[in-house]
Design a protein around this motif. Structure first.
Motif, PDB file in Angstrom:
ATOM      1  N   LEU A 277      19.973  12.993   3.071  1.00  0.00           N
ATOM      2  CA  LEU A 277      20.765  14.011   2.377  1.00  0.00           C
ATOM      3  C   LEU A 277      22.206  14.120   2.864  1.00  0.00           C
ATOM      4  N   VAL A 278      22.531  13.426   3.940  1.00  0.00           N
ATOM      5  CA  VAL A 278      23.904  13.438   4.441  1.00  0.00           C
ATOM      6  C   VAL A 278      24.803  12.727   3.438  1.00  0.00           C
ATOM      7  N   ARG A 279      25.882  13.376   3.081  1.00  0.00           N
ATOM      8  CA  ARG A 279      26.798  12.760   2.123  1.00  0.00           C
ATOM      9  C   ARG A 279      27.574  11.645   2.808  1.00  0.00           C
ATOM     10  N   ARG A 280      27.640  10.546   2.119  1.00  0.00           N
ATOM     11  CA  ARG A 280      28.361   9.381   2.678  1.00  0.00           C
ATOM     12  C   ARG A 280      29.863   9.649   2.698  1.00  0.00           C
TER      13      ARG A 280
ATOM     14  N   ARG B 276      20.109   4.937   8.699  1.00  0.00           N
ATOM     15  CA  ARG B 276      19.965   6.062   7.761  1.00  0.00           C
ATOM     16  C   ARG B 276      18.533   6.048   7.236  1.00  0.00           C
ATOM     17  N   ARG B 277      17.825   7.130   7.415  1.00  0.00           N
ATOM     18  CA  ARG B 277      16.464   7.177   6.906  1.00  0.00           C
ATOM     19  C   ARG B 277      16.479   7.426   5.402  1.00  0.00           C
ATOM     20  N   ARG B 278      15.392   7.087   4.736  1.00  0.00           N
ATOM     21  CA  ARG B 278      15.315   7.247   3.287  1.00  0.00           C
ATOM     22  C   ARG B 278      14.517   8.484   2.895  1.00  0.00           C
ATOM     23  N   SER B 279      14.351   9.387   3.831  1.00  0.00           N
ATOM     24  CA  SER B 279      13.648  10.639   3.570  1.00  0.00           C
ATOM     25  C   SER B 279      14.270  11.702   4.464  1.00  0.00           C
ATOM     26  N   CYS B 280      13.726  12.896   4.377  1.00  0.00           N
ATOM     27  CA  CYS B 280      14.242  14.015   5.167  1.00  0.00           C
ATOM     28  C   CYS B 280      13.088  14.643   5.940  1.00  0.00           C
ATOM     29  N   CYS B 281      13.338  15.027   7.185  1.00  0.00           N
ATOM     30  CA  CYS B 281      12.276  15.644   7.990  1.00  0.00           C
ATOM     31  C   CYS B 281      11.984  17.079   7.552  1.00  0.00           C
TER      32      CYS B 281
ATOM     33  N   ALA C 213      21.262  23.090   8.311  1.00  0.00           N
ATOM     34  CA  ALA C 213      21.917  21.793   8.469  1.00  0.00           C
ATOM     35  C   ALA C 213      20.881  20.678   8.433  1.00  0.00           C
ATOM     36  N   VAL C 214      21.333  19.494   8.051  1.00  0.00           N
ATOM     37  CA  VAL C 214      20.457  18.325   8.062  1.00  0.00           C
ATOM     38  C   VAL C 214      20.828  17.441   9.252  1.00  0.00           C
ATOM     39  N   CYS C 215      19.919  16.560   9.602  1.00  0.00           N
ATOM     40  CA  CYS C 215      20.146  15.670  10.744  1.00  0.00           C
ATOM     41  C   CYS C 215      21.175  14.600  10.386  1.00  0.00           C
ATOM     42  N   GLY C 216      21.777  14.014  11.396  1.00  0.00           N
ATOM     43  CA  GLY C 216      22.832  13.033  11.172  1.00  0.00           C
ATOM     44  C   GLY C 216      22.365  11.764  10.479  1.00  0.00           C
TER      45      GLY C 216
END
Length: 263
Positions: free
Chosen positions: A260-263, A236-241, A253-256
């Motif tokens: 920002l993906v909800r756990r 899991r990355r700690r940022s968003c592209c 949509a966000v990447c997998g």
């Protein structure tokens, strides 16, 4: 190239389009349509600006909007992710099959011809591939043990790759007002994505591929750019592209692997 070098190139290229590469003699004259990848990192060339503009237009068209509707930094981040994934993937492929080159190619060593919508054509110096096969620094009988133990040499090679061509791409794209935290997150995501690609294409290479990836992910540049779940190894990355912001109302949509993906 020797038969072993040719075979290694073919094995890496068989892992998928982002791993495929051609070869050239280091220092040889450029022949059309090949260009030095270092032109991307030179502001005066205008190549990166042109590529970011093309990505921006493509992202905007996907939502039926004009290019100006997509933030420039969003397009720059997406362009960076594609560039770094293309550079890192074949080198991780080499590492999974043998080892990382002790002297990774520079952007000046690498050649490309541009294209959007997939993996662009890439060429590595033959000498880089040959060195992975013939490098006497690690004896052939000890190669797997050294690679799997996370050797000092392997960590050094991973660091040279990250501090060389990868950092050059980060520095170039940072000029488009993209946070370096995001850009190094892109690098971590590219490493993880390449590893997943190797495991999917060749499950027998799962262990060496993941070991090589860890050598990179544990480097100070990437150590704080991601997390790995100790229970299942999930990345899991700690940022968003930022690609979600390319959609109307920033509702894409966000990447997998996104933070920002909800756990």
């Amino acid at each position: 190239m020797t038969d072993l070098t040719t075979a290694l190139q073919e094995q890496v290229s068989a892992l998928g389009p982002f791993f495929t590469f051609e070869t050239h003699t280091a220092g040889s004259e450029l022949g059309a349509p090949w260009r030095k990848l270092s032109e991307v990192a030179r502001v005066e060339s205008g190549v990166l600006e042109e590529r970011v503009a093309s990505v921006r237009a493509t992202l905007a068209a996907g939502g039926g909007r004009p290019a100006e509707a997509v933030e420039l930094r969003v397009a720059a981040s997406v362009a960076h992710l594609g560039l770094v994934a293309r550079v890192v993937s074949p080198l991780l492929g080499l590492a999974a099959l043998r080892r990382l080159p002790s002297r990774p190619p520079t952007l000046d060593d690498l050649r490309w011809h541009s294209g959007l919508g997939g993996a662009f054509a890439l060429s590595l110096p033959r000498e880089t591939v040959a060195a992975v096969v013939t490098d006497d620094a690690v004896a052939a009988d000890d190669a797997v043990a050294a690679r799997d133990s996370g050797s000092v040499a392997g960590a050094g090679a991973a660091g040279a790759l990250l501090e060389g061509p990868v950092r050059d791409l980060v520095d170039a794209v940072a000029a488009f007002s993209v946070s370096r935290r995001i850009l190094w997150g892109n690098v971590a995501s590219a490493v993880n994505g390449a590893t997943a690609g190797i495991v999917s294409a060749a499950p027998a290479l799962a262990r060496p591929a993941r070991t090589a990836a860890l050598l990179m992910l544990r480097h100070p540049r990437l150590r704080d750019a991601h997390t790995l779940d100790p229970r299942n190894g999930r990345f899991r990355r700690r940022s968003c592209c930022l690609i979600y912001r390319a959609a109307p109302d920033a509702a894409g949509a966000v990447c997998g692997d996104c933070v920002l993906v909800r756990r």
